[in-house]
Motif scaffolding. Structure first.
Motif, short mmCIF file in Angstrom:
data_model
loop_
_atom_site.label_atom_id
_atom_site.label_comp_id
_atom_site.label_asym_id
_atom_site.label_seq_id
_atom_site.Cartn_x
_atom_site.Cartn_y
_atom_site.Cartn_z
N UNK A 1 0.83 -1.22 0.00
CA UNK A 1 0.00 0.00 0.00
C UNK A 1 0.86 1.27 0.00
N UNK A 2 2.16 1.13 0.25
CA UNK A 2 3.03 2.30 0.30
C UNK A 2 3.40 2.76 -1.11
N UNK A 3 3.25 4.03 -1.42
CA UNK A 3 3.59 4.54 -2.76
C UNK A 3 5.04 4.27 -3.14
N UNK A 4 5.96 4.36 -2.15
CA UNK A 4 7.37 4.15 -2.47
C UNK A 4 7.64 2.71 -2.93
N UNK A 5 6.85 1.76 -2.43
CA UNK A 5 7.00 0.38 -2.89
C UNK A 5 6.63 0.27 -4.37
N UNK A 6 5.54 0.92 -4.76
CA UNK A 6 5.12 0.86 -6.16
C UNK A 6 6.05 1.66 -7.06
N UNK A 7 6.68 2.69 -6.52
CA UNK A 7 7.68 3.42 -7.29
C UNK A 7 8.89 2.51 -7.57
N UNK B 1 12.25 -7.12 -6.92
CA UNK B 1 10.84 -7.45 -6.75
C UNK B 1 10.55 -7.94 -5.33
N UNK B 2 11.49 -8.68 -4.74
CA UNK B 2 11.30 -9.12 -3.35
C UNK B 2 11.26 -7.92 -2.40
N UNK B 3 12.05 -6.90 -2.72
CA UNK B 3 12.04 -5.69 -1.90
C UNK B 3 10.68 -5.01 -1.92
N UNK B 4 9.93 -5.20 -2.99
CA UNK B 4 8.61 -4.59 -3.13
C UNK B 4 7.54 -5.41 -2.43
N UNK B 5 7.56 -6.72 -2.63
CA UNK B 5 6.41 -7.55 -2.24
C UNK B 5 6.61 -8.37 -0.97
N UNK B 6 7.83 -8.47 -0.46
CA UNK B 6 8.05 -9.20 0.78
C UNK B 6 8.30 -8.22 1.93
N UNK B 7 8.00 -8.64 3.15
CA UNK B 7 8.25 -7.76 4.30
C UNK B 7 9.73 -7.39 4.39
N UNK B 8 10.01 -6.20 4.95
CA UNK B 8 11.40 -5.74 5.06
C UNK B 8 12.25 -6.68 5.89
N UNK B 9 11.62 -7.44 6.77
CA UNK B 9 12.38 -8.39 7.60
C UNK B 9 13.04 -9.48 6.77
N UNK B 10 12.54 -9.70 5.54
CA UNK B 10 13.11 -10.74 4.67
C UNK B 10 14.42 -10.30 4.03
N UNK B 11 14.78 -9.03 4.17
CA UNK B 11 16.03 -8.54 3.56
C UNK B 11 17.25 -9.27 4.10
N UNK B 12 17.18 -9.74 5.34
CA UNK B 12 18.33 -10.44 5.94
C UNK B 12 18.61 -11.75 5.23
N UNK B 13 17.65 -12.26 4.45
CA UNK B 13 17.85 -13.51 3.74
C UNK B 13 18.62 -13.32 2.43
N UNK B 14 18.81 -12.06 2.02
CA UNK B 14 19.59 -11.80 0.81
C UNK B 14 21.06 -12.06 1.08
N UNK B 15 21.82 -12.19 0.03
CA UNK B 15 23.22 -12.58 0.16
C UNK B 15 24.01 -11.64 1.08
#
Length: 279
Positions: free
Chosen positions: A150-156, A230-244
């Motif tokens: 729902x955040x505009x910055x996510x859709x940007x 795309x994961x940064x847009x559609x997954x919760x920010x807490x999932x960022x720790x799973x990136x490399x």
């Protein structure tokens, strides 16, 4: 050998010819059942399969503590894969086939500028990519009940990752079309490349569970970065720790895609010919 001289057309007319070719290319695309299935509907089919197969499995929790479903987890990867399929795979096979069946040779004898031809191809990829992404998002929301951002910055972020990704893949597809020696071999050459990239880039397999060396290899190619964006847009920010590197790294996503866009532009310049020299 007879040299074909094509008169230089005004930019406005070249753009108008390109716009007309976009319409023709989109119509031709949707008349080909195999192209529609393997590039347009394929991500939707795979999203449905993975969502159903892993429907009882949680892939983590969101900021409210609710489980993230398989459909929600795989949606970003399928959106990224759709860009690769619509751009790189579709154009590489399509242009190789047109070169093999004589379509490009016939176009070389017309006043059609190369730029108008490319406008038509890239425009077709952009139109079909938008339609494909819209269909995926509609199915995700109303069939799999995925809560969209729902955040505009996510859709940007979605907008620039999508636009940069689809254009990059389109130019890479044009460049890659020079690799198959005939239209018959185009699918056999291009599809394995695309499949391997999907498996190592976090589309079908959880990226953080892949061996580190495989993650490093995936990082050399654009699909990994499109999927991460795309994961940064559609997954919760807490999932960022799973990136490399433990973060979404959107700056690196943009940089990697821009580098591959330049590679595609240079490759197109060096490899595209109306007629193969060794034909």
């Amino acid at each position: 050998m007879t040299t074909i001289t094509i008169p230089r057309l005004p930019a406005g007319r070249a753009l108008r010819l390109g716009g007309a070719r976009v319409v023709n290319e989109v119509r031709a695309y949707f008349r080909q059942g195999d192209s529609v299935f393997f590039t347009f509907l394929f991500p939707l089919v795979m999203l449905t399969i993975f969502s159903t197969a892993f429907s009882d499995q949680s892939f983590g929790t969101d900021d409210t503590g609710a489980d993230v479903s398989a459909a929600a987890y795989y949606l970003p990867g399928m959106l990224a894969a759709g860009l690769l399929l619509s751009g790189l795979q579709n154009l590489a096979i399509d242009i190789a086939t047109e070169r093999s069946d004589g379509t490009l040779k016939r176009l070389a004898g017309t006043p059609l500028p190369v730029v108008s031809y490319f406008i038509g191809k890239i425009g077709q990829v952009l139109v079909t990519g938008i339609l494909q992404a819209a269909l995926l998002l509609l199915v995700a929301r109303f069939v799999f009940d995925i809560a969209l951002p729902t955040e505009p910055e996510k859709w940007l972020t979605f907008a620039w990752v999508f636009l940069l990704g689809v254009i990059t893949c389109a130019f890479l597809g044009i460049a890659l079309s020079a690799l198959p020696r005939s239209g018959r071999s185009a699918s056999a050459v291009v599809i394995p490349i695309v499949l391997v990239l999907q498996f190592i880039s976090g589309v079908y397999l959880q990226f953080n569970q892949l061996p580190e060396w495989m993650q490093n290899v995936a990082g050399l190619f654009p699909l990994k970065w499109m999927a991460q964006g795309m994961r940064a847009v559609f997954l919760p920010d807490s999932f960022a720790v799973q990136e490399q590197n433990g973060a979404w790294e959107l700056g690196m996503v943009a940089l990697a895609l821009l580098i591959w866009l330049v590679v595609g532009l240079v490759g197109r310049r060096l490899t595209f010919r109306w007629i193969r020299k060794d034909a």
